[in-house]
Write a protein that holds these residues in place. Structure first.
Motif, short mmCIF file in Angstrom:
data_model
loop_
_atom_site.label_atom_id
_atom_site.label_comp_id
_atom_site.label_asym_id
_atom_site.label_seq_id
_atom_site.Cartn_x
_atom_site.Cartn_y
_atom_site.Cartn_z
N CYS A 269 0.97 -1.11 0.06
CA CYS A 269 0.02 -0.01 -0.20
C CYS A 269 0.74 1.17 0.03
N ILE A 270 1.86 0.99 0.71
CA ILE A 270 2.90 2.35 0.83
C ILE A 270 3.58 2.57 -0.64
N LYS A 271 3.79 1.41 -1.31
CA LYS A 271 4.31 1.65 -2.75
C LYS A 271 3.29 2.07 -3.70
N LYS A 272 2.27 1.77 -3.53
CA LYS A 272 1.15 2.08 -4.20
C LYS A 272 0.19 3.27 -3.77
N LYS A 273 0.58 4.02 -3.18
CA LYS A 273 -0.23 4.86 -2.12
C LYS A 273 -1.33 5.46 -3.20
N ASP A 274 -0.86 6.29 -4.17
CA ASP A 274 -1.84 6.94 -4.93
C ASP A 274 -2.96 5.99 -5.65
N VAL A 275 -2.56 4.97 -6.29
CA VAL A 275 -3.61 3.95 -6.54
C VAL A 275 -4.63 3.72 -5.22
N VAL A 276 -4.12 3.34 -4.02
CA VAL A 276 -4.90 2.90 -2.86
C VAL A 276 -5.63 4.17 -2.61
N VAL A 277 -5.27 5.31 -2.60
CA VAL A 277 -6.08 6.39 -2.10
C VAL A 277 -7.35 6.68 -3.25
N GLU A 278 -6.88 6.52 -4.49
CA GLU A 278 -8.00 6.79 -5.49
C GLU A 278 -8.96 5.52 -5.35
N ALA A 279 -8.75 4.42 -4.95
CA ALA A 279 -9.55 3.16 -4.90
C ALA A 279 -10.47 3.36 -3.71
N LEU A 280 -9.79 3.82 -2.62
CA LEU A 280 -10.61 3.68 -1.46
C LEU A 280 -11.65 5.13 -1.55
N GLY A 281 -11.07 6.07 -2.38
CA GLY A 281 -12.03 7.29 -2.44
C GLY A 281 -13.40 6.78 -3.29
N SER A 282 -13.06 5.97 -4.29
CA SER A 282 -14.19 5.68 -5.09
C SER A 282 -15.12 4.49 -4.37
N LEU A 283 -14.31 3.86 -3.58
CA LEU A 283 -15.24 2.68 -2.72
C LEU A 283 -16.04 3.34 -1.71
N GLU A 284 -15.72 4.40 -1.14
CA GLU A 284 -16.28 5.40 -0.07
C GLU A 284 -17.51 5.78 -0.48
N GLN A 285 -17.57 6.09 -1.76
CA GLN A 285 -18.67 6.81 -2.57
C GLN A 285 -19.69 5.72 -2.72
N ILE A 286 -19.14 4.60 -3.12
CA ILE A 286 -20.14 3.48 -3.26
C ILE A 286 -20.60 2.79 -1.92
N TRP A 287 -19.86 2.71 -0.91
CA TRP A 287 -20.40 2.24 0.38
C TRP A 287 -21.37 3.26 0.89
#
Length: 312
Positions: A269-287
């Motif tokens: 997650c640290i190595k792919k921080k930008d990808v994780v932040v973007e994914a979690l942002g989208s998921l939060e909206q869906i949740w």
């Protein structure tokens, strides 16, 4: 540092027996009695203290300690650890229950089990090589497709790893079947630019071992998460992450392996921080939109409605 490979596994697997055979002619009478007892009754000897082993064989505790030193071990505890590695795949479920009953303080089960689990994390931290861990992280990042395989009790670990990997990567395949044929049907597309993460602890699953063997025939990279350099998983691994588990308990202790997997997820997650932040942002909206999780407002509304109904 290089990861353990097949040759390391085969050498370590026979190490204790080889040491005894190579030194047998030089042993004293008492040491030969110890050697014979260990070879014939290793599944019992592994759980004996030096004093108890000496008493059973008919020698002094100091003779037992000298015997361990003669074999090249730094004290009896190191010899006992070698014995543990020798017997861990040999114990049946019934034997494991019997051993657990003998080893756990039955008047303080909670304390005994929690302390045992804490010790396993401590030992794992002391023994694991960070360079090997970092190598595993790089292998996962470079893979075209990530396959995760774990069956029976290890399926819990595989599912946990797969759940979080799916939040980070779009190329994850969690193999979740107990059927040998279905397993091969799910991994037959393996290529040399893929990585397979195999998870197995005593008693080791033959299905997982066969899948690891198949992965090597396809020249895929193989990462194993297992309990020891004596694990049969090692022979197929390009990289092995070692986490201690209880070799005697009927209920597999997966605390240290889960902690290791947590570290692997966090590192990626640290190595792919930008990808994780973007994914979690989208998921939060869906949740939120589909009310996946309870929130404080929902709880407060329900609480207030209950109060009003009570007054009515």
């Amino acid at each position: 540092m290089k990861c353990p490979r097949k040759g390391d596994y085969m050498n370590r697997q026979n190490d204790l027996v080889k040491r005894i055979n190579n030194n047998y002619s030089k042993f004293s009478k008492g040491q030969k009695l110890l050697a014979n007892y260990i070879i014939d009754h290793y599944e019992k000897a592994v759980f004996l203290t030096a004093a108890r082993l000496g008493k059973i064989v008919g020698v002094s505790e100091s003779t037992v300690v000298r015997f361990a030193n003669e074999l090249g071990y730094d004290g009896y505890p190191k010899l006992q650890r070698a014995l543990e590695e020798l017997v861990k795949t040999k114990l049946t479920s019934i034997q494991r229950v019997e051993v657990t009953t003998d080893r756990i303080d039955q008047s303080h089960v909670l304390r005994s089990v929690l302390q045992s689990d804490a010790d396993k994390i401590k030992y794992t931290l002391e023994e694991i090589e960070e360079a090997v861990f970092d190598q595993a992280v790089d292998m996962i990042l470079e893979a075209k497709t990530i396959y995760i395989i774990g069956v029976r009790s290890s399926a819990t670990l595989a599912n946990f790893l797969g759940f979080y990997f799916n939040l980070v990567f779009d190329n994850v395949k969690l193999i979740h079947t107990n059927s040998v044929s279905e397993m091969f049907e799910q991994i037959y597309r393996l290529r040399d630019d893929d990585v397979v993460i195999g998870i197995s602890f005593p008693r080791y699953s033959k299905r997982t071992l066969k899948a690891m063997e198949f992965a090597k025939t396809r020249n895929a990279s193989v990462i194993t998460i297992t309990d020891s350099l004596l694990s049969p998983m090692i022979q197929f691994a390009d990289c092995s992450l070692i986490a201690r588990s209880d070799m005697a308990s009927f209920v597999d202790s997966l605390v240290a392996p889960l902690s290791l997997i947590n570290a692997l997820i966090v590192a990626l997650c640290i190595k792919k921080k930008d990808v994780v932040v973007e994914a979690l942002g989208s998921l939060e909206q869906i949740w939120t939109e589909y009310q996946v999780y309870d929130n404080d407002d929902d709880l407060n509304i329900g609480y207030n409605l209950n109060l009003k109904s009570d007054k009515i």
